[in-house]
Design an enzyme around this catalytic site. Structure first.
Site, mmCIF file in Angstrom:
data_model
loop_
_atom_site.group_PDB
_atom_site.id
_atom_site.type_symbol
_atom_site.label_atom_id
_atom_site.label_comp_id
_atom_site.label_asym_id
_atom_site.label_seq_id
_atom_site.Cartn_x
_atom_site.Cartn_y
_atom_site.Cartn_z
ATOM 1 N N HIS A 111 0.814 -1.213 0.000
ATOM 2 C CA HIS A 111 0.000 0.000 0.000
ATOM 3 C C HIS A 111 0.855 1.275 0.000
ATOM 4 O O HIS A 111 0.353 2.357 -0.299
ATOM 5 C CB HIS A 111 -0.989 -0.007 1.181
ATOM 6 C CG HIS A 111 -0.382 0.278 2.520
ATOM 7 N ND1 HIS A 111 -0.041 -0.712 3.406
ATOM 8 C CD2 HIS A 111 -0.079 1.447 3.132
ATOM 9 C CE1 HIS A 111 0.444 -0.169 4.510
ATOM 10 N NE2 HIS A 111 0.441 1.142 4.362
ATOM 11 N N ASP A 141 0.352 -7.597 1.450
ATOM 12 C CA ASP A 141 0.719 -6.189 1.587
ATOM 13 C C ASP A 141 2.232 -6.002 1.588
ATOM 14 O O ASP A 141 2.776 -5.231 2.377
ATOM 15 C CB ASP A 141 0.108 -5.599 2.859
ATOM 16 C CG ASP A 141 0.165 -4.070 2.877
ATOM 17 O OD1 ASP A 141 0.184 -3.469 1.785
ATOM 18 O OD2 ASP A 141 0.224 -3.483 3.970
ATOM 19 N N SER A 217 4.604 2.421 8.047
ATOM 20 C CA SER A 217 4.334 1.248 7.217
ATOM 21 C C SER A 217 5.512 0.940 6.305
ATOM 22 O O SER A 217 6.019 1.811 5.602
ATOM 23 C CB SER A 217 3.078 1.485 6.369
ATOM 24 O OG SER A 217 1.923 1.472 7.166
#
Length: 364
Positions: A111, A141, A217
């Site tokens: 993402h 992911d 992230s």
């Protein structure tokens, strides 16, 4: 004249005395008082530089940050969006990544780079390099990015199968963007093998209370030995919920990264059915009168399930040795198999139990 001569002598004598005193003081500082704290004019002890760091300060968190910090990078995703008048406008997002090979290979979250027209990688030494997407996997992911550089600082991967609840966990990344690049937070491993649902996907993650914020992230979750045990992926951000961060286990990362570097994608088996459980059926306003199992709504023609004889209206009770009462149960059971495996699927068909053999095929 005599008065002036005597006055001059006294002045010179006073200056000489000051110089002698200063010499004594300076001599004392450079010899007998070396290393002692001095006081400022207001009596506060002055800071003294230390060439050694005590064991009390040189903690595992400090050592882990030194070992892995240089390998954590910032990733800027330059994408194109549309404004209210449908005109293209450039938008930017920022995340983190971890160098795992010194020749410029970086792992991050899918993402973080999703939809990118341009990827910019910001190294810990201040350089900014253009990044190229090697491959991405939406299901886990994860993504791999390559920069054109050699002899970069590379992090060492640990073993996420032997981590323990309660042991130290250190998160390194760029919370809130590159302005806070290389931020370090620490906590503990809160739990293992948590199932986290993201966009109807179920992934197994490590839970930690080390602070993980937007921008973290793709960054590293590190153990006290300075080894990466997870890639930070998400945080529960709800009112009243604090200290719940999640990371993809590094052993999972290894497998996905290998596939992405070999083929640019991850090849997985598929069953070839559209399915509902009570919860997902309710989202679409359907009433599902099934106490156990997952309802088959449709079957892909000439797919693995179709070839095995599974049809619309069947209820999947188990896949392999795993009981299936939710859509996620079926997906996880299928993903646990390999392409080419023969898997037994138990069905409820009009009140009778039927078992069929399904040969797993690669999803396109």
């Amino acid at each position: 004249m005599n008065y002036r001569r005597n006055f001059t002598k006294k002045c010179l004598s006073g200056v000489a005395g000051v110089l002698v005193a200063a010499t004594v003081l300076l001599g004392g500082c450079s010899n007998s008082q070396a290393g002692q704290q001095q006081e400022s004019g207001n009596g506060i002890p002055a800071a003294v530089a230390s060439s050694e760091v005590s064991d009390a300060r040189n903690t595992p968190v400090v050592r882990a940050a030194k070992a892995v910090g240089p390998a954590v990078v910032g990733i800027t995703n330059k994408a194109v969006a549309r404004d209210w008048f449908n005109n293209p406008v450039q938008v930017e997002g920022a995340g983190s990544g971890v160098i795992f090979r010194k020749d410029g290979y970086i792992v991050t979250n899918n993402h973080v780079i999703s939809g990118a027209k341009e990827i910019i990688v910001s190294l810990s030494d201040g350089r900014s390099l253009s990044g190229k997407l090697v491959g991405a996997d939406e299901l886990t992911d994860l993504a791999v990015v390559k920069v054109d550089a050699n002899d970069l600082p590379a992090a060492e991967f640990g073993n996420s199968d032997d981590i323990m609840v309660g042991e130290p966990a250190i998160a390194i990344g760029n919370p809130m963007g590159l302005e806070f690049q290389g931020s370090v937070t620490s906590g503990v491993i809160s739990a293992l093998n948590r199932s986290l649902e993201l966009d109807d996907r179920v992934i197994k993650v490590i839970q930690t209370d080390a602070a993980i914020n937007p921008g973290n992230s793709g960054g590293a979750l590190v153990n006290a030995d300075g080894k990466v045990i997870g890639i930070n992926s998400a945080k529960i951000a709800r009112s009243g919920v604090e200290g719940m961060g999640f990371a993809i286990p590094i052993n999972t990362v290894r497998e996905i990264v290998d596939d992405l570097m070999d083929d640019g994608k991850v090849t997985r088996p598929y069953l070839g059915v559209g399915i509902f459980d009570k919860e997902t059926a309710g989202r679409y306003g359907y009433i599902l009168n099934v106490d156990k199992g997952v309802y088959v709504e449709n079957v892909t023609v000439n797919g693995p399930a179709y070839k095995a004889g599974i049809r619309r209206g069947d209820v999947i009770l188990s896949v392999g040795d795993k009981e299936t009462n939710r859509v996620g149960d079926v997906r996880n059971a299928v993903l646990a198999a390999k392409v080419g495996d023969t898997v037994k699927v138990k069905l409820d068909r009009n009140g009778s139990t039927v078992t069929v053999d399904v040969v797993m095929e690669a999803a396109s």
